[in-house]
Design an enzyme around this catalytic site. Sequence first.
Site, PDB file in Angstrom:
ATOM      1  N   GLU A 110     -38.653  -9.314 -15.395  1.00  0.00           N
ATOM      2  CA  GLU A 110     -38.511 -10.398 -13.764  1.00  0.00           C
ATOM      3  C   GLU A 110     -37.409 -10.810 -14.017  1.00  0.00           C
ATOM      4  O   GLU A 110     -37.259 -12.182 -14.513  1.00  0.00           O
ATOM      5  CB  GLU A 110     -39.482 -11.241 -13.241  1.00  0.00           C
ATOM      6  CG  GLU A 110     -40.255  -9.839 -12.462  1.00  0.00           C
ATOM      7  CD  GLU A 110     -41.412 -11.349 -11.590  1.00  0.00           C
ATOM      8  OE1 GLU A 110     -41.687 -13.107 -12.121  1.00  0.00           O
ATOM      9  OE2 GLU A 110     -42.163 -11.220 -10.988  1.00  0.00           O
ATOM     10  N   GLU A 163     -46.710  -5.263 -10.218  1.00  0.00           N
ATOM     11  CA  GLU A 163     -47.221  -6.341 -10.138  1.00  0.00           C
ATOM     12  C   GLU A 163     -47.347  -6.790  -8.678  1.00  0.00           C
ATOM     13  O   GLU A 163     -46.390  -5.863  -7.473  1.00  0.00           O
ATOM     14  CB  GLU A 163     -46.797  -7.816 -10.325  1.00  0.00           C
ATOM     15  CG  GLU A 163     -46.606  -7.526 -11.586  1.00  0.00           C
ATOM     16  CD  GLU A 163     -45.752  -8.864 -12.236  1.00  0.00           C
ATOM     17  OE1 GLU A 163     -45.624 -10.089 -11.712  1.00  0.00           O
ATOM     18  OE2 GLU A 163     -45.503  -9.042 -13.638  1.00  0.00           O
TER      19      GLU A 163
END
Length: 482
Positions: free
Chosen positions: A178, A379
């Site tokens: 991320e 995710e």
Amino acid sequence: MYSAKMPKGFLWGGAVAAHQLEGAWNEDGKGMSVADVMTVGTATKPREITNGIIPGKNYPNHDAIDFYHHYKEDIKLMAEMGFKAFRTSIAWTRIFPNGDDKKPNEAGLKFYDNLFDTCHQYGIEPIITLSHFEIPFHLVKKYGGFTNRKLIDYFVRFATVCFKRYKNKVKYWITFNEIDNQSAYNNDFLMATNSGILFKKGMTDKEKEAAMYQAGHYELVASALAVKIGHKINPNFQIGCMINYSPVRPLTPSSDDVLLADKFEQRRDWFSDVHVFGKYPNAVEAYIERNGYRPDITDEDRIVLQEGTVDYVAFSYYQTTTVSSKKVKPDDLTDLSKAVTKNPTLKRSDWGWEIDPEGLRIALNQLTDRYHKPLFIVENGLGAYDKVEADGSIHDDYRIDYLKKHISEMEKAVELDGVNLMGYLPWGPIDLVSAGTGQMDKRYGFIYVDKNDAGKGTLKRSRKDSFYWYKKVIASNGKKLD
Ligand code: BG6
């Protein structure tokens, strides 16, 4: 519920990060990472980042779920669900305890040898993130994290050691987790976990944002160099970037809201644009220039960025983002978090995260149209409170419902929209420490772990209803969702 047969070899599995489950924070030569100085919070109270370890405070990542000593049992349970892939990270501080050490720590390297061997024993493909919110604390303190160009060398050294050591055990790599999750630079927590910046007291918003652009740039260069080196070490490596993708919507059809949504999207996409295209998007160059930030970006850096583009785009998807120009006009957009507003059409989790399964299909389509690369959902999931019944069973139908709807949308994207998708790895297949709040009671798992927010529990593992459900989903290659 729409369900399609997914492509052969589709990577069903789950995803975790080292610091959120391993524990053993100072065993076998491991150094202190930024995650080791973060206290427990609650759904409403943020975690604290302390200056070193303060006795008496609760640091949940220190012991986590002790995967370090339970990994054999845990991987076996994942194999029982039929996992084809397991995403985890290599804790940087197990390999380089301080980050700037000359030599790697053999005990740390050995741990991951054993872990990857265990995965292969069950035919599970390891998907490995190099930096997942666990930068060595020493690099934060001594160098100011990624605001310092030296960090490029330290990251590349770490990546090279891992690529060489595991070149026959790991095929799929992710450089930074991320990386875009620091664009709302007012969130000190994200800057510290992601690029290792601890803002000094009294810094202005502009100074913070300038630091974010500098750190982001050095991380992107570090990633590109790692991609180049990795491909030399093993040309079969698949090395991807990883972003937190959250399609942006205007709250109303007004031009200001629509333009604001566009501006928001451009600034978040900056990271993945550079990873994939090897160059800065015009809008971001113009923004940096207009604000007079002048980060250190050399001609050599620009060449490296072009030479180290990624093989695939991995992303997390939890929710969409809705923006409103009521508080901030498109041309005044600085800190992105100020533009975000609630979407009145969506329900929320107990932590206020909006639940939007169709958003996943939108994400898959938008990313495909923009990048034309294989995508990987690494995710997705619902953080929720679970109740253990007197007989030990856990009826987490809310989790099943959430995942079922998201998988259904994912399957539409693959079958109806032609998206090229490598796999689906929902977050936290086994309960672990929440990155955002440090809680154990914010659970994502198919496997329950007996431990609570206060750090109490036997660590016993047990199967939730979702365990049996996900096993069927995998066995039917996504056909049986009910
Ligand atoms: C992602 C992170 O942002 O979200 C994970 O990559 C994190 O590390 C996950 O755990 C879920 O967030 P949280 O705060 O519920 O743990």
